[in-house]
Structure formats: C-alpha cells, structure tokens
Scaffold this active site. Structure first.
Site, mmCIF file in Angstrom:
data_model
loop_
_atom_site.group_PDB
_atom_site.id
_atom_site.type_symbol
_atom_site.label_atom_id
_atom_site.label_comp_id
_atom_site.label_asym_id
_atom_site.label_seq_id
_atom_site.Cartn_x
_atom_site.Cartn_y
_atom_site.Cartn_z
ATOM 1 N N ALA A 63 0.863 -1.176 0.000
ATOM 2 C CA ALA A 63 0.000 0.000 0.000
ATOM 3 C C ALA A 63 0.899 1.225 0.000
ATOM 4 O O ALA A 63 2.080 1.138 0.335
ATOM 5 C CB ALA A 63 -0.874 -0.021 1.255
ATOM 6 N N GLY A 102 0.403 -5.088 0.753
ATOM 7 C CA GLY A 102 -0.747 -5.025 -0.137
ATOM 8 C C GLY A 102 -0.431 -5.576 -1.520
ATOM 9 O O GLY A 102 -1.329 -6.042 -2.227
ATOM 10 N N GLU A 105 -0.881 -9.193 -1.146
ATOM 11 C CA GLU A 105 -2.324 -9.441 -0.991
ATOM 12 C C GLU A 105 -3.024 -9.390 -2.346
ATOM 13 O O GLU A 105 -3.921 -10.197 -2.622
ATOM 14 C CB GLU A 105 -2.931 -8.404 -0.039
ATOM 15 C CG GLU A 105 -2.426 -8.573 1.374
ATOM 16 C CD GLU A 105 -2.984 -7.531 2.323
ATOM 17 O OE1 GLU A 105 -2.669 -6.342 2.133
ATOM 18 O OE2 GLU A 105 -3.738 -7.917 3.233
ATOM 19 N N GLU A 125 4.047 -5.547 7.024
ATOM 20 C CA GLU A 125 3.168 -4.622 7.750
ATOM 21 C C GLU A 125 3.505 -4.502 9.229
ATOM 22 O O GLU A 125 3.442 -3.439 9.820
ATOM 23 C CB GLU A 125 1.698 -5.062 7.616
ATOM 24 C CG GLU A 125 1.060 -4.729 6.280
ATOM 25 C CD GLU A 125 1.276 -5.784 5.218
ATOM 26 O OE1 GLU A 125 2.179 -6.630 5.391
ATOM 27 O OE2 GLU A 125 0.543 -5.764 4.212
HETATM 28 N N1 3HC Z 1 4.584 3.465 0.125
HETATM 29 C C1 3HC Z 1 5.083 4.694 -0.142
HETATM 30 N N2 3HC Z 1 6.371 4.930 -0.448
HETATM 31 C C2 3HC Z 1 7.181 3.874 -0.509
HETATM 32 C C3 3HC Z 1 6.742 2.569 -0.244
HETATM 33 C C4 3HC Z 1 5.374 2.380 0.082
HETATM 34 N N3 3HC Z 1 4.872 1.175 0.324
HETATM 35 N N4 3HC Z 1 7.787 1.734 -0.364
HETATM 36 C C5 3HC Z 1 8.837 2.488 -0.711
HETATM 37 N N5 3HC Z 1 8.475 3.778 -0.797
HETATM 38 C C6 3HC Z 1 9.333 4.899 -1.192
HETATM 39 C C7 3HC Z 1 10.447 5.157 -0.189
HETATM 40 O O1 3HC Z 1 10.019 6.006 0.845
HETATM 41 C C8 3HC Z 1 11.510 5.782 -1.049
HETATM 42 O O2 3HC Z 1 11.161 7.119 -1.237
HETATM 43 P P1 3HC Z 1 12.296 8.252 -1.396
HETATM 44 O O3 3HC Z 1 13.079 7.838 -2.608
HETATM 45 O O4 3HC Z 1 11.505 9.494 -1.549
HETATM 46 O O5 3HC Z 1 13.095 8.188 -0.134
HETATM 47 C C9 3HC Z 1 11.333 5.074 -2.385
HETATM 48 O O6 3HC Z 1 10.001 4.538 -2.367
HETATM 49 C C10 3HC Z 1 12.308 3.947 -2.622
HETATM 50 O O7 3HC Z 1 12.295 3.088 -1.489
HETATM 51 P P2 3HC Z 1 13.644 2.516 -0.843
HETATM 52 O O8 3HC Z 1 14.654 3.589 -0.746
HETATM 53 O O9 3HC Z 1 13.259 1.804 0.385
HETATM 54 O O10 3HC Z 1 14.102 1.507 -2.004
HETATM 55 P P3 3HC Z 1 14.766 0.084 -1.882
HETATM 56 O O11 3HC Z 1 14.980 -0.368 -3.270
HETATM 57 O O12 3HC Z 1 15.898 0.109 -0.921
HETATM 58 O O13 3HC Z 1 13.655 -0.869 -1.229
HETATM 59 C C11 3HC Z 1 11.484 -1.824 -0.906
HETATM 60 C C12 3HC Z 1 12.483 -1.148 -1.897
HETATM 61 C C13 3HC Z 1 12.014 -3.157 -0.449
HETATM 62 C C14 3HC Z 1 10.173 -1.975 -1.629
HETATM 63 C C15 3HC Z 1 11.322 -0.905 0.336
HETATM 64 O O14 3HC Z 1 11.032 0.390 -0.101
HETATM 65 C C16 3HC Z 1 10.241 -1.322 1.275
HETATM 66 O O15 3HC Z 1 10.452 -2.183 2.106
HETATM 67 N N6 3HC Z 1 9.068 -0.650 1.187
HETATM 68 C C17 3HC Z 1 7.998 -0.838 2.120
HETATM 69 C C18 3HC Z 1 7.221 -2.063 1.852
HETATM 70 C C19 3HC Z 1 6.070 -2.185 2.818
HETATM 71 O O16 3HC Z 1 6.192 -1.986 4.010
HETATM 72 N N7 3HC Z 1 4.915 -2.549 2.269
HETATM 73 C C20 3HC Z 1 3.754 -2.737 3.081
HETATM 74 C C21 3HC Z 1 3.009 -1.464 3.142
HETATM 75 S S1 3HC Z 1 1.669 -1.541 4.260
HETATM 76 C C22 3HC Z 1 0.469 -2.347 3.429
HETATM 77 O O17 3HC Z 1 0.666 -2.807 2.340
HETATM 78 C C23 3HC Z 1 -0.845 -2.401 4.118
HETATM 79 C C24 3HC Z 1 -1.813 -3.323 3.435
HETATM 80 O O18 3HC Z 1 -1.745 -4.565 4.081
HETATM 81 C C25 3HC Z 1 -3.240 -2.828 3.488
#
Ligand code: 3HC
Length: 689
Positions: A63, A102, A105, A125
């Site tokens: 998400a 997400g 999912e 998450e």
């Molecule tokens: N939402 C918004 N922004 C995100 C994002 C997300 N899910 N994931 C990454 N970004 C952004 C980062 O903040 C970063 O922004 P910036 O360049 O402005 O600093 C940019 O994308 C690149 O991210 P990284 O620097 O972390 O890039 P990497 O290549 O090192 O890593 C990744 C990529 C493994 C995808 C890592 O970004 C990550 O772990 N992201 C989070 C994943 C996550 O937690 N997903 C679950 C979200 S909660 C959810 O899905 C709820 C649902 O169940 C309803």
C-alpha cells in the site's frame, strides 16, 4: 486512460501493466487503474485471461504508506482485491522484485502466481505497526497453514521465490529474463487446459487441522513473548490468523478490517511509519547532493585491536574489504585477532556462516605492530583509548604516514574532532566515524562532520556506512555528538533519583516498561561499573564508586547494582539498598516517595530537552535523525518513534510545562531549550523545522 496503468492485448491474453515508480506502491491512482483494467478485460469478449504485471524494478511493494493517516481515497485496497478475485476470467500475477504487503495481498487475490527466481514475497506490515489489511491474514493461512503464516506475518521477513513455491504461495517459477512472456505463456496454458479459477478463499485443507486448537496459537505467543514485548501489532496479527482458522472467510475479513483500522489509527503505527520514512531521510544531506563524487576505498586500516577496533574491522571484512589492524603490543594484537576469530566461529557454529567464510574473512585481516603499514590504506579509523593526548599523537603521526587523499577517521565517542583534525595538514580529510559496541552488530554509525571536512569525504563515509550495512547519521561536533550527549542528562537524573528516594530497580523497571531493553543500572552492570574507574582515584562519592571499591563491578563479578546468579539473572540487593540509603544520609538528602511518572519524565524529558538544544545548534540535521540515533544505538523502542517523535506525541506544550515545573524545583538542569519555548509559542513541532 489512467496514466500509470496500461491495458494491452496479446491474442486472447490481456496484459494489465502498471508503471508507478519507484516501487509501484498501490496509490489511489494505481488502485483505480487496476479495477478499471480488470473490468475492461472482463467485458472484452476476445480476452480469456489477464496477466497483472508491473513495470520497473518491482511488483507492487505494498500500500502507499504516505496515504495512511489521511482521508481515505476510493477504491480501497480490500475492494480492489475482492474485485480481482471475483473476475470471471483467470488473473495471473507476474511477480518480480519485492511483492510486499498489499502487493502480495493483490497477488493472493489473483487466481495464479508466477515469479522469477529473484522475486521476494513478504508481509512487512508488522514493521509498520500494522497487519495485512486487504485479506492477507485470511488468505495466507489458507495457502500455507497457520504456523508458517504466523511466522511470516509476525516477522515481516520476506521469503524467496523458491521458498514461496515450496510453501504454495507461487504456482510456477519462470525464466528470470522474460517474466512477461512466461506469464503470458502460463496464462495461455490455463486457457487451453480450461483450468478452473483457483480462489484462495475457498481453500481449507491447510487450516482444517488447526481448527479448535487454541494451544497452537498460545505456544506461538509464548515462544515469541520476548520479541513481541511492548508491540501491539504482532498480537493483532496472531488473532487474525486464528480467526482465519476458526471463522468463515468473510467473518475473518471483518475482524481483519476492524483490527487494521484500530492499528492504523493508533500511536504505535504512527511511530513505526515515522521510523520507516526517517530511515530513508537520514541519508539526505541538504548541502551535499546525491551525485557528490565519493573517494575510492579499497583498503582499510584500523588502529586498535580492542573490542571497538575488532568489531569495526569485522564490518569491513564482512563487506569483502581487506583491513590492516595495528596494535601497539604483540600480545594485544594476538588477543584481538583471536577474539575476532572466535566471534566468527561462534556465528558459524550457529549455522549462520560456513567455516570457509570464517577463513575467507580472517584472510582479509592483517595484523601489524607498525603504523607505517597503513601507508597504502584509503581509510584509516583510529579506535584507541578515549584520551585526547593519545589521539592527537596518533593523528599527527598518521598525517606523515597516510597516502595523499586517504580519509582519516576517529572513532571517538565524545571528543572534539576539529581539535584532532588540527593535528594534521589535511583537516579536510578528517572526520569522526563513531561506531557503537558491539560494532559488528549495532546498526548505528554517527558520521561526525568537522568544520573543515570535505563534502566528498562525508559522502564517502555515508556511502561506506551503507555498504557495511549500517544506518549512518551525519552529526556535528560537540561533546558526545547526538547519542552520548543525550544520554548524559538521563544518567544524571537516574543517579539523582536513587539518592532522592528511588532504588536502581525502580528506575530500571520504569524505563524497561517504557520499552527500553534494560534500564540504566542494569546496563551499567552489563558494561562493567569500573569503566574509567580506578582504586587510586576513587573518591567514594557515588554509588558506583562505592560498589567498585567493594569489588561489585557488575555482571562480570557476579554483583553490581544487582546481585547475579550463575545464569546472570539479576536480583535487587539489600546491600546496595543500604549503600544508597547511607549515601543519601551522608549527603543530607531526605528521601521521599518518587512516582513512576516522575522517574520517566526526569529521565526522558531531559533527553528531549537536550535533543532540542542539539537541533538548535545544528548538530543534527533534523529531528528524525535524532530518533534514528536513539532507536539504533540505544534501544529506544521503535513503537515510540524516537525521543523527538515521542515528544510530539506527548505534546511539546506538556513537555515544556513539566520541564518548567522541575526547573522551579530542582534548578537550571531543567531549563527548557529556547527552541522548545519558541515552537510551543508558535504552535509548531520539531517536524516543522
Ligand atoms: N509506500 C510509499 N512509499 C514507498 C513505499 C510504500 N509502500 N515503499 C517504498 N516507498 C518509497 C520510499 O520512501 C523511497 O522514497 P524516497 O526515494 O523518496 O526516499 C522510495 O520509495 C524507494 O524506497 P527505498 O529507498 O526503500 O528503495 P529500496 O529499493 O531500498 O527498497 C522496498 C524497496 C524493499 C520496496 C522498500 O522500499 C520497502 O520495504 N518498502 C515498504 C514495503 C512495505 O512496508 N509494504 C507494506 C506497506 S503496508 C500495506 O501494504 C498495508 C496493506 O496490508 C493494506
């Protein structure tokens, strides 16, 4: 058409391609595009199956985290995944990169999943204080069984495509170089074979055995109690998996929704989301652009083979860089290298490294007794005793030995890096690289910028930090930099509190319950009370000095502030209690009842106040950097977001008011920072700076 989504047709297969850099997060625009695309493919009679594919480096990484805490935008993700699952034509998810949260999912709502070997699947998450809120907690157990689902969901760690295939998450692993063509071929095969729509929600075989068996979940809770302490999200995740096993799908989804809403609007998730962005922000330095050239570092020198020098060297050897370690005496050098070897061997014994790796890393380490042997190093880190005179002497010698362009770093934890740099003719190549003990394990690295340090040198140190797996925080010169400077007021108050009426175990309990792994007195016992103490100079004026004089020097002597049994379990000590009572008496302090609230406020609000001064003086770039220091270097609980974030959750006005009250009672140590006064007067927060 939606600019981030494209619907193409390849014969009877529709390709729904998403392109929303950098990580294809499921923003409102993406969600809208998916629904629209699936709908169009559904109504196009030529289309028999759909491939869901993401352009760029990854399948949906989850998400869009930046949308949380803001007014919801339609369609919501749970509706999107339901819509996909309800499609009358099979939808195949084509996974590459990281299919997370997400994103996974969405994939689980598709009818089939193919993945390239390098793909990873996970539910991170929990690390954001959340649970998979779009059906993940209900679908994953149906695919892999409750035990594996709980492991995956509560750890937040992703699994490889291979493991995902073994678990049943992925149906087929396809050629790394041609995901889209393989996914289309897979979809064609489905159509040709007229395979049924496989809906994960309908599966039962993996969960049936656990139905009506709460003991499975109890055992999991018990086994992980220490890891989950203080966190709200893991328990909520477990409850959802338990519901997946015991309730009909739609009921489970209802519970998942409800618990997700509770978490996403709660304080812990807000804190953990703050940490997610803070960890990424920390690398950005306003006056040093991302394209600043770095200096090549191919060989590292470390001066000192003690605990710090050894740990620091291991970081570089782990990253494949050769390290020369210089010690003054042969026995100290031999001891230091022996400790490193034993550390590696114990990791190998735990199965986390092979014996060949141990040898490979040891081969990268060369011991020496001569500073001259550092002449060909690109980076030299001094990690000797914390004494300015010794450090100055070393840096003036290094200046004569090190090659032109080499970076000279000190691992000092308190001292003035400018003074050290002034001993050389190349202060622009000098900076601090402050590691935290044990240096091979702790994630934090404070990179200390001297007044003359060159921007390329800073960029290089930050990049090296990343290369060796640290989280590097750029800080300015002052006594103790960010972390240790803020630790001082906490130590001061902890020591005062025990003279005024609390006992060490009261202070420790309050900070432990707040979420620290241990309180300051337990910590002191672990580190050794005699660090920096000597019998000759001991004045017997503090509890610590008296304990050392009585040979109660901490865990290593079986006694310190606490008594320890043979398993190092701590027990409050009557003797220590008496020592403290006598000390209060000797100092003419009338002891009083001290509330837990007072302990917490005096230990934590004084830290926040120091943090405000640090910001005011420009020692830290931003308040979230201070949070990162405390979380990664001192065990500040992640779910409280770091001291500066916590201050804003409490309310800066309240912190200010309490500091003023303590100032009136105890004096200038509580005088609020001017910045704090100003922010409260202007109704602003640290994050507005
Ligand atoms: N939402 C918004 N922004 C995100 C994002 C997300 N899910 N994931 C990454 N970004 C952004 C980062 O903040 C970063 O922004 P910036 O360049 O402005 O600093 C940019 O994308 C690149 O991210 P990284 O620097 O972390 O890039 P990497 O290549 O090192 O890593 C990744 C990529 C493994 C995808 C890592 O970004 C990550 O772990 N992201 C989070 C994943 C996550 O937690 N997903 C679950 C979200 S909660 C959810 O899905 C709820 C649902 O169940 C309803």
């Amino acid at each position: 058409m939606n600019p981030v989504v494209e619907l193409r047709r390849d014969g009877e297969i529709a390709v729904l391609a998403i392109n929303s850099p950098p990580v294809n997060a499921l923003s409102a625009q993406v969600r809208e595009g998916i629904v629209e695309g699936v709908r169009q493919a559904g109504t196009d009679a030529r289309v028999k199956a759909v491939v869901l594919h993401c352009e760029g480096r990854t399948f949906f990484a989850g998400a869009d985290i930046s949308e949380f805490g803001k007014p919801p935008k339609q369609p919501m993700l749970p509706e999107v995944v339901d819509f996909i699952e309800a499609s009358s034509k099979p939808v195949v998810a084509a996974l590459h990169g990281t299919a997370l949260g997400g994103g996974l999912e969405t994939a689980l709502a598709c009818h089939y999943r193919v993945a390239v070997p390098s793909a990873k699947c996970g539910f991170p998450e929990v690390k954001l204080g959340l649970l998979p809120g779009a059906g993940g907690t209900q679908r994953l157990p149906r695919l892999v069984g409750p035990e594996r689902a709980m492991d995956m969901i509560t750890s937040g760690s992703p699994v490889s495509a291979k493991v995902a295939k073994e678990m049943g998450i992925v149906d087929e692993i396809v050629d790394e170089t041609d995901l889209l063509a393989s996914a289309i071929a897979f979809a064609r095969k489905l159509v040709a074979e007229n395979r049924p729509l496989k809906k994960v929600r309908d599966l039962d075989d993996k969960i049936a055995a656990a139905r009506g068996k709460p003991e499975i979940f109890e055992a999991f809770r018990k086994a992980n109690a220490r890891k989950f302490r203080g966190f709200q999200a893991p328990e909520y995740n477990i409850r959802c998996v338990e519901a997946a096993v015991n309730l009909p799908f739609d009921e489970g989804i209802k519970l998942e929704r409800q618990l997700f809403q509770e978490l996403v609007s709660g304080e812990q998730s807000a804190a953990q989301r703050h940490v997610f962005f803070a960890e990424r922000q920390v690398w950005k330095i306003p006056d040093i652009s991302d394209d600043t050239p770095t200096l090549p570092v191919k060989k590292v020198g470390v001066i000192g083979a003690g605990t710090m020098g050894g740990g620091i060297s291991m970081n570089f050897a782990n990253a494949g860089l050769p390290v020369t370690i210089v010690e003054a005496k042969p026995d100290a050098l031999e001891r230091g290298l022996g400790v490193i070897r034993r550390n590696y061997e114990s990791t190998a014994k735990k199965g986390r490294m092979s014996m060949e790796d141990v040898e490979r890393r040891m081969e990268l380490l060369t011991g020496s007794l001569r500073l001259e042997d550092l002449a060909d190093c690109d980076l030299i880190i001094e990690a000797v005793f914390e004494n300015m005179a010794i450090k100055k002497e070393i840096f003036s010698k290094l200046d004569a030995i090190a090659k032109p362009g080499a970076i000279l770093a000190s691992n000092t934890s308190y001292l003035n890096v400018n003074e050290i740099a002034a001993m050389t003719k190349r202060p622009e190549h000098v900076l601090g690289m402050h590691f935290f003990s044990p240096a091979n394990i702790m994630r934090l690295l404070e990179v200390v910028r001297g007044e003359k340090t060159d921007k390329r040198v800073i960029a290089t140190a930050m990049q090296l930090g990343r290369q060796i797996g640290k989280i590097a925080v750029l800080v300015g010169v002052c006594h103790g930099f960010v972390g240790n400077r803020m630790l001082e007021p906490r130590q001061r108050e902890a020591n005062r509190l025990i003279l005024e009426g609390a006992m060490p175990w009261d202070v420790d309990r309050v900070l432990y319950e707040f979420g620290f792994p241990m309180g300051p007195f337990a910590m002191a016992d672990l580190a050794g009370l005699d660090i920096g103490w000597s019998r000759e100079t001991s004045k017997g004026e503090t509890a610590r000095e008296i304990l050392c004089e009585q040979d109660r020097r901490g865990q290593k002597t079986g006694a310190g502030f606490y008594d320890y049994d043979e398993n190092r379990n701590a027990k409050p000590s009557e003797l220590v209690e008496q020592i403290i009572l006598d000390l209060s008496d000797k100092k003419g302090i009338t002891r009083r009842e001290i509330s837990d609230q007072e302990i917490l406020e005096r230990c934590v609000y004084t830290m926040i106040n120091e943090g405000a001064k640090i910001l005011e003086e420009g020692i830290a770039i931003r308040s979230s950097d201070i949070d990162i220091v405390w979380i990664n270097g001192y065990g500040w609980p992640v779910y409280r977001g770091g001291p500066m974030f916590y201050a804003e959750q409490v309310g800066l006005g309240k912190v200010l008011e309490r500091l003023r009250a303590y100032e009136a009672k105890f004096g200038a140590d509580f005088k609020p920072a001017a910045l704090l006064e100003r922010l409260v007067a202007e109704g602003k927060g640290f994050r507005d700076l």
